[in-house]
Design a protein around this motif. Structure first.
Motif, PDB file in Angstrom:
ATOM      1  N   GLN A  53      16.611   0.821   4.887  1.00  0.00           N
ATOM      2  CA  GLN A  53      18.006   0.472   4.633  1.00  0.00           C
ATOM      3  C   GLN A  53      18.144  -0.629   3.578  1.00  0.00           C
ATOM      4  OE1 GLN A  53      20.746   2.218   6.133  1.00  0.00           O
ATOM      5  NE2 GLN A  53      21.554   1.252   4.280  1.00  0.00           N
ATOM      6  N   ALA A  54      17.291  -1.653   3.631  1.00  0.00           N
ATOM      7  CA  ALA A  54      17.395  -2.733   2.646  1.00  0.00           C
ATOM      8  C   ALA A  54      17.160  -2.214   1.231  1.00  0.00           C
ATOM      9  CB  ALA A  54      16.400  -3.844   2.974  1.00  0.00           C
ATOM     10  N   GLN A  55      16.209  -1.291   1.076  1.00  0.00           N
ATOM     11  CA  GLN A  55      15.957  -0.714  -0.244  1.00  0.00           C
ATOM     12  C   GLN A  55      17.126   0.157  -0.690  1.00  0.00           C
ATOM     13  OE1 GLN A  55      12.234   0.944   1.353  1.00  0.00           O
ATOM     14  NE2 GLN A  55      11.260   0.260  -0.545  1.00  0.00           N
ATOM     15  N   ALA A  56      17.660   0.962   0.242  1.00  0.00           N
ATOM     16  CA  ALA A  56      18.772   1.849  -0.095  1.00  0.00           C
ATOM     17  C   ALA A  56      20.018   1.066  -0.492  1.00  0.00           C
ATOM     18  CB  ALA A  56      19.082   2.773   1.083  1.00  0.00           C
ATOM     19  N   ASP A  57      20.214  -0.081   0.140  1.00  0.00           N
ATOM     20  CA  ASP A  57      21.364  -0.918  -0.210  1.00  0.00           C
ATOM     21  C   ASP A  57      21.202  -1.525  -1.597  1.00  0.00           C
ATOM     22  OD1 ASP A  57      22.582  -0.397   2.220  1.00  0.00           O
ATOM     23  OD2 ASP A  57      21.800  -2.206   3.193  1.00  0.00           O
ATOM     24  N   ALA A  58      19.975  -1.881  -1.968  1.00  0.00           N
ATOM     25  CA  ALA A  58      19.741  -2.552  -3.253  1.00  0.00           C
ATOM     26  C   ALA A  58      19.590  -1.573  -4.409  1.00  0.00           C
ATOM     27  CB  ALA A  58      18.492  -3.423  -3.154  1.00  0.00           C
ATOM     28  N   PHE A  59      19.052  -0.390  -4.133  1.00  0.00           N
ATOM     29  CA  PHE A  59      18.731   0.582  -5.182  1.00  0.00           C
ATOM     30  C   PHE A  59      19.971   1.426  -5.474  1.00  0.00           C
ATOM     31  CE2 PHE A  59      16.331   4.485  -6.616  1.00  0.00           C
ATOM     32  CZ  PHE A  59      15.741   3.898  -7.727  1.00  0.00           C
ATOM     33  N   ALA A  60      20.624   1.158  -6.598  1.00  0.00           N
ATOM     34  CA  ALA A  60      21.926   1.756  -6.894  1.00  0.00           C
ATOM     35  C   ALA A  60      21.951   3.283  -6.769  1.00  0.00           C
ATOM     36  CB  ALA A  60      22.387   1.335  -8.285  1.00  0.00           C
ATOM     37  N   PRO A  61      20.937   4.018  -7.271  1.00  0.00           N
ATOM     38  CA  PRO A  61      21.009   5.486  -7.161  1.00  0.00           C
ATOM     39  C   PRO A  61      21.035   6.002  -5.723  1.00  0.00           C
ATOM     40  CG  PRO A  61      19.405   4.845  -8.824  1.00  0.00           C
ATOM     41  CD  PRO A  61      19.785   3.594  -8.093  1.00  0.00           C
ATOM     42  N   ALA A  62      20.562   5.193  -4.759  1.00  0.00           N
ATOM     43  CA  ALA A  62      20.539   5.641  -3.359  1.00  0.00           C
ATOM     44  C   ALA A  62      21.900   5.573  -2.707  1.00  0.00           C
ATOM     45  CB  ALA A  62      19.538   4.813  -2.559  1.00  0.00           C
ATOM     46  N   GLU A  63      22.823   4.800  -3.277  1.00  0.00           N
ATOM     47  CA  GLU A  63      24.181   4.658  -2.755  1.00  0.00           C
ATOM     48  C   GLU A  63      24.213   4.295  -1.273  1.00  0.00           C
ATOM     49  OE1 GLU A  63      26.154   8.307  -3.812  1.00  0.00           O
ATOM     50  OE2 GLU A  63      26.427   7.664  -5.905  1.00  0.00           O
ATOM     51  N   GLY A  64      23.237   3.471  -0.866  1.00  0.00           N
ATOM     52  CA  GLY A  64      23.223   2.945   0.493  1.00  0.00           C
ATOM     53  C   GLY A  64      22.686   3.867   1.554  1.00  0.00           C
ATOM     54  N   LYS A  65      22.214   5.076   1.186  1.00  0.00           N
ATOM     55  CA  LYS A  65      21.742   6.036   2.195  1.00  0.00           C
ATOM     56  C   LYS A  65      20.235   5.906   2.382  1.00  0.00           C
ATOM     57  CE  LYS A  65      22.061  10.838   3.724  1.00  0.00           C
ATOM     58  NZ  LYS A  65      20.762  10.771   4.431  1.00  0.00           N
ATOM     59  N   ALA A  66      19.838   5.371   3.530  1.00  0.00           N
ATOM     60  CA  ALA A  66      18.420   5.238   3.858  1.00  0.00           C
ATOM     61  C   ALA A  66      17.831   6.605   4.218  1.00  0.00           C
ATOM     62  CB  ALA A  66      18.247   4.262   5.015  1.00  0.00           C
ATOM     63  N   GLY A  67      16.501   6.692   4.210  1.00  0.00           N
ATOM     64  CA  GLY A  67      15.820   7.928   4.572  1.00  0.00           C
ATOM     65  C   GLY A  67      15.545   8.847   3.404  1.00  0.00           C
ATOM     66  N   GLN A  68      16.146   8.550   2.245  1.00  0.00           N
ATOM     67  CA  GLN A  68      15.806   9.324   1.058  1.00  0.00           C
ATOM     68  C   GLN A  68      14.390   8.953   0.607  1.00  0.00           C
ATOM     69  OE1 GLN A  68      19.271  10.066  -1.811  1.00  0.00           O
ATOM     70  NE2 GLN A  68      19.881   8.132  -0.842  1.00  0.00           N
ATOM     71  N   VAL A  69      13.808   9.832  -0.203  1.00  0.00           N
ATOM     72  CA  VAL A  69      12.435   9.633  -0.654  1.00  0.00           C
ATOM     73  C   VAL A  69      12.414   9.593  -2.176  1.00  0.00           C
ATOM     74  CG1 VAL A  69      10.107  10.613  -0.706  1.00  0.00           C
ATOM     75  CG2 VAL A  69      11.488  10.779   1.386  1.00  0.00           C
ATOM     76  N   ILE A  70      11.792   8.558  -2.725  1.00  0.00           N
ATOM     77  CA  ILE A  70      11.606   8.497  -4.171  1.00  0.00           C
ATOM     78  C   ILE A  70      10.274   9.144  -4.508  1.00  0.00           C
ATOM     79  CG2 ILE A  70      10.581   6.166  -4.145  1.00  0.00           C
ATOM     80  CD1 ILE A  70      12.055   5.710  -6.867  1.00  0.00           C
ATOM     81  N   LEU A  71      10.301  10.007  -5.540  1.00  0.00           N
ATOM     82  CA  LEU A  71       9.127  10.791  -5.917  1.00  0.00           C
ATOM     83  C   LEU A  71       8.832  10.611  -7.395  1.00  0.00           C
ATOM     84  CD1 LEU A  71      11.128  13.166  -4.142  1.00  0.00           C
ATOM     85  CD2 LEU A  71       8.764  13.737  -3.674  1.00  0.00           C
ATOM     86  N   SER A  72       7.564  10.767  -7.739  1.00  0.00           N
ATOM     87  CA  SER A  72       7.128  10.778  -9.134  1.00  0.00           C
ATOM     88  C   SER A  72       6.628  12.175  -9.474  1.00  0.00           C
ATOM     89  CB  SER A  72       6.007   9.755  -9.360  1.00  0.00           C
ATOM     90  OG  SER A  72       5.356   9.980 -10.587  1.00  0.00           O
ATOM     91  N   PHE A  73       7.142  12.740 -10.587  1.00  0.00           N
ATOM     92  CA  PHE A  73       6.732  14.055 -11.076  1.00  0.00           C
ATOM     93  C   PHE A  73       5.992  13.844 -12.391  1.00  0.00           C
ATOM     94  CE2 PHE A  73      10.550  14.630  -8.540  1.00  0.00           C
ATOM     95  CZ  PHE A  73      10.216  15.698  -7.705  1.00  0.00           C
ATOM     96  N   ARG A  74       4.693  13.995 -12.373  1.00  0.00           N
ATOM     97  CA  ARG A  74       3.887  13.630 -13.537  1.00  0.00           C
ATOM     98  C   ARG A  74       4.183  14.508 -14.750  1.00  0.00           C
ATOM     99  NH1 ARG A  74      -2.289  11.760 -14.344  1.00  0.00           N
ATOM    100  NH2 ARG A  74      -2.458  12.228 -16.542  1.00  0.00           N
ATOM    101  N   HIS A  75       4.194  15.833 -14.592  1.00  0.00           N
ATOM    102  CA  HIS A  75       4.274  16.690 -15.777  1.00  0.00           C
ATOM    103  C   HIS A  75       5.604  16.589 -16.523  1.00  0.00           C
ATOM    104  CE1 HIS A  75       0.567  19.335 -14.676  1.00  0.00           C
ATOM    105  NE2 HIS A  75       0.252  18.205 -15.263  1.00  0.00           N
TER     106      HIS A  75
END
Length: 448
Positions: free
Chosen positions: A269-291
């Protein structure tokens, strides 16, 4: 048989061969039935040939690299500036993880060969030998339990599964799937990870896909049982979003593995609140796509991709969200300097600006074309995994190295090769359960 009969038979045979050649050429060039079946068989045969022809694991796999130094163990230890604790790491020479103290002494070790868990790969194939596997990622829990991913050299799909073991390396559960690259454990115990499988599915919006191609999945597991809770097709998440165009940046050499997803992290929740693209919704997953060089947010609850971005990085790994609203990346290739190609970036997701970075120098080169990670520690330092160098090190915000550990294992006839390292985790003693702390203390007293 008369000579005329022999000549007629020979001409008939040559005609059959010619027709078969013309028909085969047409099938290959026009890619009509049964091209897919023939191509799949050819690709499988070629892969099997490569897989079975390893004569030297030091030079013919990516589990070892030429050692850059003769030094081993801890080479720098600034007790005043380094974040004090134990460091967990895995090594390319086997399916084990070790916990070392700030001096580099082994406090605990976990080990479980693949052959003691499964006899087949998730695809039902004969697995690579145990000595050609290692734990790509491991995460330790406060009680000493460990979750780890098996990876095999020179196989595809190359993830072999995930296990949870206790502090004595006894199996608690296993998840048999082509698990690869990364895992993250949420505060509620759920585990996010990645799997992939070959598929012949045709995607009208992406006709460049060959057959077969590798689709990546974001998977959630129950941390207590290992049961699968959700599974999201990441290519479909891309194409069902407004960010589908990013996939067309996939280079030609990677089109059979169009995403090459390589990192996952739950947003609390603390990350979701601070990370603007998350719009406050916790439980989302940030991913890296190399190619395609992309970072994205996917909600496993809805299987929706809610945000994605490309930036000034290349071959990146290990996207992690900070509580200041930025995110960090291990930028493998975008610095381009000889001996110092890699960088660790801190990026503002709204402006896409690099607000802080670490690069190597002549005294401490920094270069890992594959793998790599960077964990931000509670004191603001960063614990960096330089996989290809077999090296872990901690840097301050000013870029000073205050702790460095070089994998002590060597291989080759002159000890000229070092196993890759990955998945470093720093754990403060007070974060560990009292029972496990006692085991560590007992182990260290016994071995001293």
């Amino acid at each position: 048989m008369h000579n005329s009969d022999r000549l007629g038979f020979a001409m008939f045979f040559m005609a059959i061969v010619l027709l078969a050649f013309i028909g085969g050429a047409y099938i290959v060039l026009a890619k009509v039935f049964p091209y897919d079946y023939l191509n799949n068989a050819y690709q499988a045969g070629k892969a099997l040939l490569v897989q079975r022809s390893i004569d030297d694991p030091y030079t013919e796999t990516d589990l070892w690299r030429r050692a850059r130094t003769d030094e081993r163990g801890v080479t720098i230890n600034d007790s005043e500036q380094a974040y004090q604790g134990y460091t967990l790491y895995t090594s390319g020479d086997g399916t084990y993880a070790q916990l070392v103290d700030m001096k580099g002494d082994v406090a605990h070790r976990w080990e479980l060969p693949f052959s003691e868990v499964w006899q087949e790969t998730p695809s039902g194939k004969t697995p690579r030998p145990d000595d050609l596997m290692y734990w790509r990622k491991a995460r330790m829990l406060p009680n000493g339990d460990l979750v780890a991913i098996y990876i095999a050299a020179n196989d595809s799909p190359w993830g072999y599964g995930m296990v949870k073991v206790d502090r004595d390396s006894k199996l608690l559960w296993s998840y048999k799937a082509h698990v690869h690259h990364d895992l993250d454990i949420a505060e509620d115990g759920r585990i996010a990870t990645l799997t992939h499988d070959f598929t012949d599915e045709k995607i009208e919006k992406f006709p460049q896909l060959p057959s077969p191609w590798l689709n990546d999945y974001l998977v959630e597991l129950d941390g207590e049982s290992g049961d699968e809770l959700s599974k999201t097709s990441l290519l479909h998440a891309f194409f069902d979003s407004s960010y589908a165009g990013i996939l067309y940046a996939t280079p030609h050499f990677g089109v059979a593995d169009p995403m090459h997803t390589n990192s996952v992290e739950y947003l609390e929740q603390a990350q979701a609140d601070a990370f603007a693209p998350a719009e406050g919704k916790a439980g989302q997953v940030i991913l890296s796509f190399r190619h395609p060089g992309a970072i994205a947010l996917v909600d496993p609850e809805s299987s929706r991709m809610n945000w994605a971005i490309r930036g000034p990085w290349m071959g990146q790994h290990y996207a992690r969200v900070l509580e200041n609203g930025n995110f960090t990346l291990f930028d493998n290739l975008a610095n381009y300097e000889k001996g110092n190609r890699s960088r660790v970036l801190e990026v503002n997701p709204q402006s896409n600006a690099i607000v802080r970075y670490y690069i190597g120098d002549d005294e401490h080169p920094f270069d890992s074309g594959l793998r790599g990670a960077a964990e931000t520690l509670p004191n603001g330092n960063r614990l960096i995994t330089e996989s290809d160098g077999g090296r872990l090190f901690e840097v301050t915000p000013a870029g000073d190295i205050v702790w460095e550990f070089i994998n002590p294992v060597r291989g080759g006839d002159k000890d000229q090769f070092i196993p890759v390292v990955s998945s470093a985790q720093r754990i403060a003693p007070e974060q560990l359960g009292a029972d496990f702390r006692a085991v560590i203390d007992t182990t260290r007293r016994t071995s001293s």
